[in-house]
Design a protein around this motif. Structure first.
Motif, PDB file in Angstrom:
ATOM      1  N   ARG A 143       0.779  -0.869  -0.058  1.00 15.05           N
ATOM      2  CA  ARG A 143       0.037   0.498   0.304  1.00 15.05           C
ATOM      3  C   ARG A 143       0.864   0.625  -0.182  1.00 15.05           C
ATOM      4  O   ARG A 143       0.900   2.219   1.191  1.00 15.05           O
ATOM      5  N   GLN A 144       1.346   1.494  -1.326  1.00 11.77           N
ATOM      6  CA  GLN A 144       2.503   2.131  -1.191  1.00 11.77           C
ATOM      7  C   GLN A 144       2.784   2.615  -2.766  1.00 11.77           C
ATOM      8  O   GLN A 144       2.622   2.343  -3.883  1.00 11.77           O
ATOM      9  N   VAL A 145       2.257   4.046  -2.556  1.00 13.77           N
ATOM     10  CA  VAL A 145       2.271   4.977  -4.158  1.00 13.77           C
ATOM     11  C   VAL A 145       3.432   4.905  -4.769  1.00 13.77           C
ATOM     12  O   VAL A 145       4.698   4.583  -4.238  1.00 13.77           O
ATOM     13  N   VAL A 168      -0.659   1.794  -8.016  1.00 16.26           N
ATOM     14  CA  VAL A 168      -0.416   2.467  -6.341  1.00 16.26           C
ATOM     15  C   VAL A 168      -0.648   3.739  -6.956  1.00 16.26           C
ATOM     16  O   VAL A 168       0.209   4.781  -7.098  1.00 16.26           O
ATOM     17  N   LYS A 169      -1.505   4.418  -7.390  1.00 16.75           N
ATOM     18  CA  LYS A 169      -1.735   6.539  -7.756  1.00 16.75           C
ATOM     19  C   LYS A 169      -2.201   6.934  -6.071  1.00 16.75           C
ATOM     20  O   LYS A 169      -1.709   8.226  -6.717  1.00 16.75           O
ATOM     21  N   SER A 170      -2.525   6.298  -4.989  1.00 13.85           N
ATOM     22  CA  SER A 170      -3.421   7.432  -4.267  1.00 13.85           C
ATOM     23  C   SER A 170      -3.586   5.405  -2.915  1.00 13.85           C
ATOM     24  O   SER A 170      -3.762   5.117  -3.452  1.00 13.85           O
ATOM     25  N   VAL A 171      -3.261   6.291  -1.837  1.00 15.41           N
ATOM     26  CA  VAL A 171      -3.773   5.930  -0.621  1.00 15.41           C
ATOM     27  C   VAL A 171      -4.653   6.653   0.667  1.00 15.41           C
ATOM     28  O   VAL A 171      -4.261   7.497   0.805  1.00 15.41           O
ATOM     29  N   SER A 172      -5.914   6.024   0.541  1.00 13.11           N
ATOM     30  CA  SER A 172      -6.840   6.752   1.025  1.00 13.11           C
ATOM     31  C   SER A 172      -6.174   6.856   2.830  1.00 13.11           C
ATOM     32  O   SER A 172      -5.467   5.944   3.682  1.00 13.11           O
ATOM     33  N   ASP A 173      -6.688   7.204   4.234  1.00 17.84           N
ATOM     34  CA  ASP A 173      -6.764   7.619   5.101  1.00 17.84           C
ATOM     35  C   ASP A 173      -6.746   6.068   5.779  1.00 17.84           C
ATOM     36  O   ASP A 173      -6.490   5.752   6.937  1.00 17.84           O
ATOM     37  N   PRO A 177      -5.820   1.926  -1.417  1.00 17.42           N
ATOM     38  CA  PRO A 177      -5.148   1.846  -2.454  1.00 17.42           C
ATOM     39  C   PRO A 177      -5.952   2.467  -3.645  1.00 17.42           C
ATOM     40  O   PRO A 177      -7.295   1.405  -3.852  1.00 17.42           O
ATOM     41  N   SER A 178      -5.807   3.268  -4.286  1.00 17.48           N
ATOM     42  CA  SER A 178      -6.634   3.673  -5.865  1.00 17.48           C
ATOM     43  C   SER A 178      -5.566   3.350  -6.726  1.00 17.48           C
ATOM     44  O   SER A 178      -4.043   3.740  -7.043  1.00 17.48           O
ATOM     45  N   ASP A 180      -3.666   2.539 -10.415  1.00 22.60           N
ATOM     46  CA  ASP A 180      -4.283   3.065 -12.099  1.00 22.60           C
ATOM     47  C   ASP A 180      -3.971   1.181 -13.076  1.00 22.60           C
ATOM     48  O   ASP A 180      -2.383   0.591 -12.252  1.00 22.60           O
TER      49      ASP A 180
END
Length: 273
Positions: A143-145, A168-173, A177-178, A180
């Motif tokens: 879980r790392q950008v 992984v383009k972003s990780v929420s609080d 992960p989001s 791409d």
């Protein structure tokens, strides 16, 4: 003599100091519950996550090197890891407990499992391309950008799978992960396909308003490449099975697996009267 536990996190990875009071500490033992309490504190220092530890009926002497094998569930993980809890040093005030996790902790939060990566890749491609592929992902994903893993993606009508890299383009609080997803070859380079039977269904829907009923449409077997302006010919007949004519079909507004059709129906002489 009972131990009174006092915890303080040291500047050591995965280690926690456990204070004890009373004399004769070198002859005392540490119970399973005390190992669990110290181990949980050590895991917190190492990973930043709360955990649950089970050391069974283990009991170790208060001496350097004494250890017990426990099980620990870290954070929201679904399965337990092995945890080797050992006394690494002694002092007048107590001892230091070190915990080694197996498998080791690679990041501050547990990775996304391969099955969850698969589900996210499927959902991302379905949303982007309007078609649901078959996806296989072999590795978990930190879980790392910027972290990435490779998958194989197979679409209907294609003999060979495409490769897909999930990044992984972003990780929420909350640690979600989001992703791409990049296909190779891309859909721009190699368009998707659809079965001619599916195209026939779209043509039938398009002709229903013109003919007053949904006709039977046959566009042959196999698959057609979904490319803007792609043409094919289909036979049209009534519900009763009587020939209506031939339809010239042109694919329009192609976007991934989504498309519309332009249909020009050349009716047979008998039906055109």
């Amino acid at each position: 003599m009972r131990f009174s536990k006092l915890y303080m996190v040291l500047g050591l990875t995965g280690a926690t100091a456990l204070g004890i009071s009373g004399c004769g500490a070198d002859t005392e033992t540490v119970s399973a519950s005390e190992l669990e309490s110290a181990g949980v504190s050590a895991v917190k220092a190492q990973t930043g996550e709360d955990s649950q530890m089970d050391c069974g009926a283990a009991e170790v002497k208060v001496e350097v090197g004494a250890s017990a094998t426990c099980e620990v569930v870290v954070g929201q993980e679904e399965s337990a890891r092995s945890a080797q809890v050992s006394i690494s040093s002694l002092s007048d005030d107590g001892y230091v407990v070190d915990v080694v996790l197996v498998p080791g902790w690679e990041s501050g939060t547990p990775p996304v499992s391969a099955s969850d990566v698969k589900a996210q890749v499927e959902q991302t491609l379905k949303s982007e391309l309007k078609v649901a592929p078959s996806v296989v992902c072999g590795d978990s994903l930190p879980r790392q950008v910027g972290a990435s893993t490779a998958c194989q993606v197979r679409f209907v009508g294609e003999d060979e799978p495409r490769s897909a890299v999930a990044v992984v383009k972003s990780v929420s609080d909350q640690g979600v992960p989001s992703l791409d997803v990049k296909l190779s070859p891309s859909v721009a380079d190699e368009p998707l396909s659809d079965s001619r039977g599916s195209v026939a269904g779209v043509v039938a829907d398009a002709l229903e308003g013109q003919l007053g009923e949904k006709p039977k449409v046959a566009c042959g077997g196999g698959f057609v490449v979904l490319r803007e302006g792609q043409e094919l010919s289909c036979s049209v007949s009534s519900v009763a099975g009587e020939s209506v004519g031939e339809a010239r079909v042109v694919l329009r507004d192609v976007s991934g697996g989504s498309y519309s059709v332009d249909v020009s129906l050349e009716q047979t002489t008998e039906n055109s009267k």
